[in-house]
Design a protein around this motif. Structure first.
Motif, mmCIF file in Angstrom:
data_model
loop_
_atom_site.group_PDB
_atom_site.id
_atom_site.type_symbol
_atom_site.label_atom_id
_atom_site.label_comp_id
_atom_site.label_asym_id
_atom_site.label_seq_id
_atom_site.Cartn_x
_atom_site.Cartn_y
_atom_site.Cartn_z
ATOM 1 N N VAL A 139 0.827 -1.193 0.000
ATOM 2 C CA VAL A 139 0.000 0.000 0.000
ATOM 3 C C VAL A 139 0.871 1.257 0.000
ATOM 4 O O VAL A 139 0.547 2.262 -0.620
ATOM 5 C CB VAL A 139 -0.928 0.001 1.238
ATOM 6 N N LEU A 140 1.996 1.184 0.710
ATOM 7 C CA LEU A 140 2.866 2.341 0.915
ATOM 8 C C LEU A 140 4.117 2.258 0.051
ATOM 9 O O LEU A 140 4.533 1.170 -0.363
ATOM 10 C CB LEU A 140 3.290 2.420 2.384
ATOM 11 N N VAL A 141 4.730 3.405 -0.173
ATOM 12 C CA VAL A 141 6.083 3.467 -0.740
ATOM 13 C C VAL A 141 7.022 3.601 0.455
ATOM 14 O O VAL A 141 7.056 4.650 1.106
ATOM 15 C CB VAL A 141 6.246 4.655 -1.698
ATOM 16 N N PRO A 142 7.776 2.549 0.792
ATOM 17 C CA PRO A 142 8.497 2.536 2.072
ATOM 18 C C PRO A 142 9.433 3.710 2.296
ATOM 19 O O PRO A 142 9.466 4.281 3.385
ATOM 20 C CB PRO A 142 9.262 1.200 2.042
ATOM 21 N N SER A 143 10.187 4.110 1.285
ATOM 22 C CA SER A 143 11.167 5.186 1.467
ATOM 23 C C SER A 143 10.490 6.524 1.753
ATOM 24 O O SER A 143 11.113 7.428 2.321
ATOM 25 C CB SER A 143 12.056 5.303 0.228
ATOM 26 N N LYS A 144 9.222 6.662 1.369
ATOM 27 C CA LYS A 144 8.505 7.905 1.647
ATOM 28 C C LYS A 144 8.016 7.959 3.090
ATOM 29 O O LYS A 144 7.709 9.031 3.603
ATOM 30 C CB LYS A 144 7.322 8.063 0.694
ATOM 31 N N VAL A 145 7.946 6.802 3.726
ATOM 32 C CA VAL A 145 7.543 6.741 5.128
ATOM 33 C C VAL A 145 8.757 6.863 6.036
ATOM 34 O O VAL A 145 8.762 7.633 7.001
ATOM 35 C CB VAL A 145 6.781 5.430 5.430
ATOM 36 N N ILE A 146 9.814 6.114 5.698
ATOM 37 C CA ILE A 146 11.040 6.094 6.510
ATOM 38 C C ILE A 146 12.233 6.051 5.566
ATOM 39 O O ILE A 146 12.379 5.114 4.771
ATOM 40 C CB ILE A 146 11.054 4.867 7.448
ATOM 41 N N GLY A 147 13.084 7.051 5.657
ATOM 42 C CA GLY A 147 14.219 7.153 4.743
ATOM 43 C C GLY A 147 15.208 6.015 4.859
ATOM 44 O O GLY A 147 15.903 5.690 3.881
ATOM 45 N N ILE A 163 14.588 2.944 5.086
ATOM 46 C CA ILE A 163 14.143 1.750 4.358
ATOM 47 C C ILE A 163 14.528 1.966 2.901
ATOM 48 O O ILE A 163 13.925 2.761 2.196
ATOM 49 C CB ILE A 163 12.633 1.514 4.507
ATOM 50 N N LYS A 164 15.556 1.282 2.480
ATOM 51 C CA LYS A 164 16.161 1.532 1.166
ATOM 52 C C LYS A 164 15.631 0.605 0.077
ATOM 53 O O LYS A 164 16.259 0.450 -0.966
ATOM 54 C CB LYS A 164 17.686 1.371 1.269
ATOM 55 N N ARG A 165 14.502 0.001 0.307
ATOM 56 C CA ARG A 165 13.966 -0.956 -0.659
ATOM 57 C C ARG A 165 13.320 -0.255 -1.846
ATOM 58 O O ARG A 165 12.533 0.668 -1.672
ATOM 59 C CB ARG A 165 12.940 -1.865 0.007
ATOM 60 N N GLU A 166 13.665 -0.721 -3.023
ATOM 61 C CA GLU A 166 12.998 -0.265 -4.236
ATOM 62 C C GLU A 166 11.974 -1.328 -4.608
ATOM 63 O O GLU A 166 12.307 -2.380 -5.122
ATOM 64 C CB GLU A 166 14.012 -0.063 -5.366
ATOM 65 N N VAL A 167 10.733 -1.031 -4.292
ATOM 66 C CA VAL A 167 9.668 -2.013 -4.495
ATOM 67 C C VAL A 167 9.316 -2.076 -5.976
ATOM 68 O O VAL A 167 9.062 -1.057 -6.611
ATOM 69 C CB VAL A 167 8.430 -1.646 -3.656
ATOM 70 N N ASP A 217 8.012 0.634 13.011
ATOM 71 C CA ASP A 217 6.720 0.006 12.753
ATOM 72 C C ASP A 217 5.570 0.889 13.217
ATOM 73 O O ASP A 217 4.489 0.868 12.620
ATOM 74 C CB ASP A 217 6.651 -1.368 13.417
ATOM 75 N N ALA A 218 5.788 1.669 14.272
ATOM 76 C CA ALA A 218 4.747 2.603 14.712
ATOM 77 C C ALA A 218 4.451 3.622 13.622
ATOM 78 O O ALA A 218 3.296 3.974 13.369
ATOM 79 C CB ALA A 218 5.186 3.305 16.000
ATOM 80 N N ARG A 219 5.493 4.079 12.945
ATOM 81 C CA ARG A 219 5.307 5.052 11.868
ATOM 82 C C ARG A 219 4.636 4.410 10.651
ATOM 83 O O ARG A 219 3.811 5.040 9.976
ATOM 84 C CB ARG A 219 6.649 5.668 11.494
ATOM 85 N N ILE A 220 4.984 3.164 10.374
ATOM 86 C CA ILE A 220 4.351 2.479 9.242
ATOM 87 C C ILE A 220 2.872 2.248 9.528
ATOM 88 O O ILE A 220 2.019 2.447 8.656
ATOM 89 C CB ILE A 220 5.077 1.152 8.941
ATOM 90 N N TRP A 221 2.547 1.839 10.768
ATOM 91 C CA TRP A 221 1.138 1.645 11.103
ATOM 92 C C TRP A 221 0.377 2.960 10.959
ATOM 93 O O TRP A 221 -0.743 2.989 10.432
ATOM 94 C CB TRP A 221 0.977 1.091 12.512
ATOM 95 N N GLU A 222 0.973 4.054 11.409
ATOM 96 C CA GLU A 222 0.324 5.358 11.285
ATOM 97 C C GLU A 222 0.048 5.682 9.809
ATOM 98 O O GLU A 222 -1.030 6.179 9.458
ATOM 99 C CB GLU A 222 1.209 6.439 11.907
#
Length: 541
Positions: free
Chosen positions: A139-147, A149-153, A522-527
């Motif tokens: 659902v999310l773009v990980p790097s936009k939530v937490i810098g 997280i360097k995964r390119e989905v 994970d708290a930030r991802i849940w938010e």
């Protein structure tokens, strides 16, 4: 279990909606010539898809033929499959409202012209693609939530997804969109269990105590007993004292939550015991989203570093064949370990530590300015690679912007990297390595490094890796180690490395595992998931 989590009207809709849309198609055939119908439909599809370049290109390539709204049995099957998965979107921890199933159904049932039908066609495709991308790659773009997280989905191209639903059995295509890993399947199962538990009231009363130990009795011990029974760690019992059975249950609980297994319910253990089932459910939903970010196959053999678990493991065909404790990056800005995947290519035995420039100027330069002889185990080298005597350097003349020297530590048992490091070259300069600071591995929470991963049993880790290419990996390793010289040993088969962050994860056999949110990620991802529309609302049957 799955049907119980469906949209409340899904079974009726699966029967009624396709029939109503098919009836509309028959009506169109009576009131409008075929050529005119086709032209009106094509025009409507072209206009509706124009805002999306990929969707427009797909329909143009298909000569604007319908994927969903045709009169044939194959179109009916696609509509049914799509309604079915959208009705169950919440099962996967997805934001069901994002797909607006009710609105989609209203559009299908309200279609009164070929123009309406063309718009519905594109709306169905858009919804399918939105769902497919979410369930397949997150659902999310990980790097936009937490810098960090360097995964390119990797998201599958829209055209490829639509061509697949055209070419294959629709229900199977829909089922296979979600990750097919064993981990995802086990997380999904645990999510359904927790939802049922939450609906039934959770694990009961919390434990009001600061510490409980064997031999204690009283209301707090009874609350602890009851909570562990509800969690499945203890058979039903009327015992009112902290007996051997309760102690063993506490130890099992501690092991499943990454805590010291001393059998004493101290503050950390009681905090974990008192964590509500809803919080565990959030961790599982976040873990499912994280699993969707691992687009590539983990690999039959792979290395898994779970930062929250302070561990490194080698897995072969989903079975752990080696495990060791780890120290991770300190929970400070610029020191937290990033999340990414790469391939381990080689190990360096008797490594030289090339001190990163940031550490050199921020930590060692100030020390040498105060005392030129500080950190005497380190050597200075000029730009030509020649060693420089400290007595010839005026450290006060330099700062973080103009320091011209490289700092290195030669191979030795005191080397910051220990006696071996494991390399998967990456732009973040992260690797796994030995360390002389062995006492840190006795601690429960182990975030102390500058970002790299320190291993408690690096030699055994090396033997496990070399076992695929050396008949006697231990003897080979020590023959190289004994030279005292820095030596690069290539791995004949590169091994995928996944640095992950999971506060909830599973095992091939055994109970689910939970860990603390050491970096608060994970708290930030849940938010972020909540903002996207994911909720803990218990799905209705």
């Amino acid at each position: 279990m799955i049907l119980a989590s469906c949209h409340p009207r899904s079974r009726d809709l699966l029967r009624i909606v396709p029939v109503m849309l098919t009836a509309a198609l028959v009506l169109f055939a009576w009131i409008m010539p075929a050529a005119a119908q086709e032209a009106a439909f094509r025009q409507a599809v072209a206009e509706a898809a124009a805002e999306d370049r990929d969707l427009a290109a797909f329909y143009q390539d298909q000569s604007y033929r319908p994927v969903w709204t045709g009169a044939g049995a194959e179109h009916l099957a696609r509509r049914q499959a799509l309604v079915q998965v959208l009705a169950r979107a919440g099962v996967h921890g997805l934001p069901a409202e994002r797909y607006d199933l009710d609105g989609l159904i209203a559009s299908m049932t309200a279609a009164r012209s070929q123009r309406d039908l063309g718009q519905v066609e594109v709306e169905l495709s858009r919804t399918y693609l939105r769902y497919a991308h979410d369930v397949q790659s997150g659902v999310l773009v990980p790097s936009k939530v937490i810098g960090d997280i360097k995964r390119e989905v990797l998201r599958q191209e829209s055209g490829a997804l639509l061509k697949e639903i055209l070419a294959k059995e629709p229900s199977r295509v829909m089922r296979n969109l979600a990750p097919q890993s064993n981990e995802y399947a086990r997380l999904l199962k645990q999510k359904l269990r927790l939802e049922q538990l939450v609906a039934e009231g959770g694990w009961g009363a919390t434990v009001s105590a600061e510490k409980l130990r064997p031999g204690d009795s009283g209301p707090a011990v009874i609350a602890l007993r009851n909570r562990l029974i509800a969690m499945g760690y203890l058979d039903r019992s009327a015992a009112q004292t902290y007996d051997m059975r309760l102690q063993q249950a506490v130890q099992a609980f501690q092991g499943d939550h990454g805590l010291e297994t001393d059998g004493i319910a101290g503050a950390t253990t009681l905090a974990a015991v008192n964590t509500p089932a809803t919080e565990r459910l959030k961790s599982v939903i976040v873990a499912m989203e994280r699993e969707r970010w691992l687009s590539e196959e983990r690999g039959q053999r792979h290395i898994l570093v779970n930062l929250t678990d302070f561990s490194a493991r080698i897995l072969d065909n989903d079975a752990v064949t080696f495990a060791t404790r780890a120290v991770i990056g300190k929970n400070d800005q610029n020191r937290r370990s990033p999340e990414f995947s790469d391939e381990m290519e080689y190990m360096v035995i008797n490594p030289t530590w090339h001190v990163p420039y940031s550490i050199a100027v921020n930590e060692y330069l100030p020390q040498m300015q105060r005392n030129p002889g500080a950190a005497s185990h380190l050597k200075l080298y000029n730009r030509n690679g020649r060693e420089v005597s400290r007595g010839a350097v005026n450290f006060g003349a330099y700062n973080a912007r103009n320091f011209p020297f490289a700092i290195k530590q030669p191979p030795s048992e005191r080397n910051a990297l220990g006696l071996v490091k494991f390399m998967f070259p990456n732009k973040y300069n992260i690797y796994l390595h030995d360390t002389p600071q062995k006492a840190l591995f006795d601690l429960e929470k182990r975030d102390f490094s500058h970002g790299c991963i320190r291993l408690h049993q690096p030699f055994d880790f090396a033997y496990a890796l070399l076992g695929r290419q050396e008949s006697d990996p231990k003897a080979f390793f020590h023959s190289v180690l004994g030279t005292g010289r820095e030596t690069y040993v290539q791995l004949e088969q590169h091994v995928p490395v996944h640095i992950i962050y999971r506060t909830a994860f599973t095992q091939a056999q055994g109970r689910p595992q939970y860990r603390g949110d050491v970096y608060g990620r994970d708290a930030r991802i849940w938010e972020a998931l909540e903002k996207a529309g994911v909720s803990l609302d218990t799905p209705r049957g």
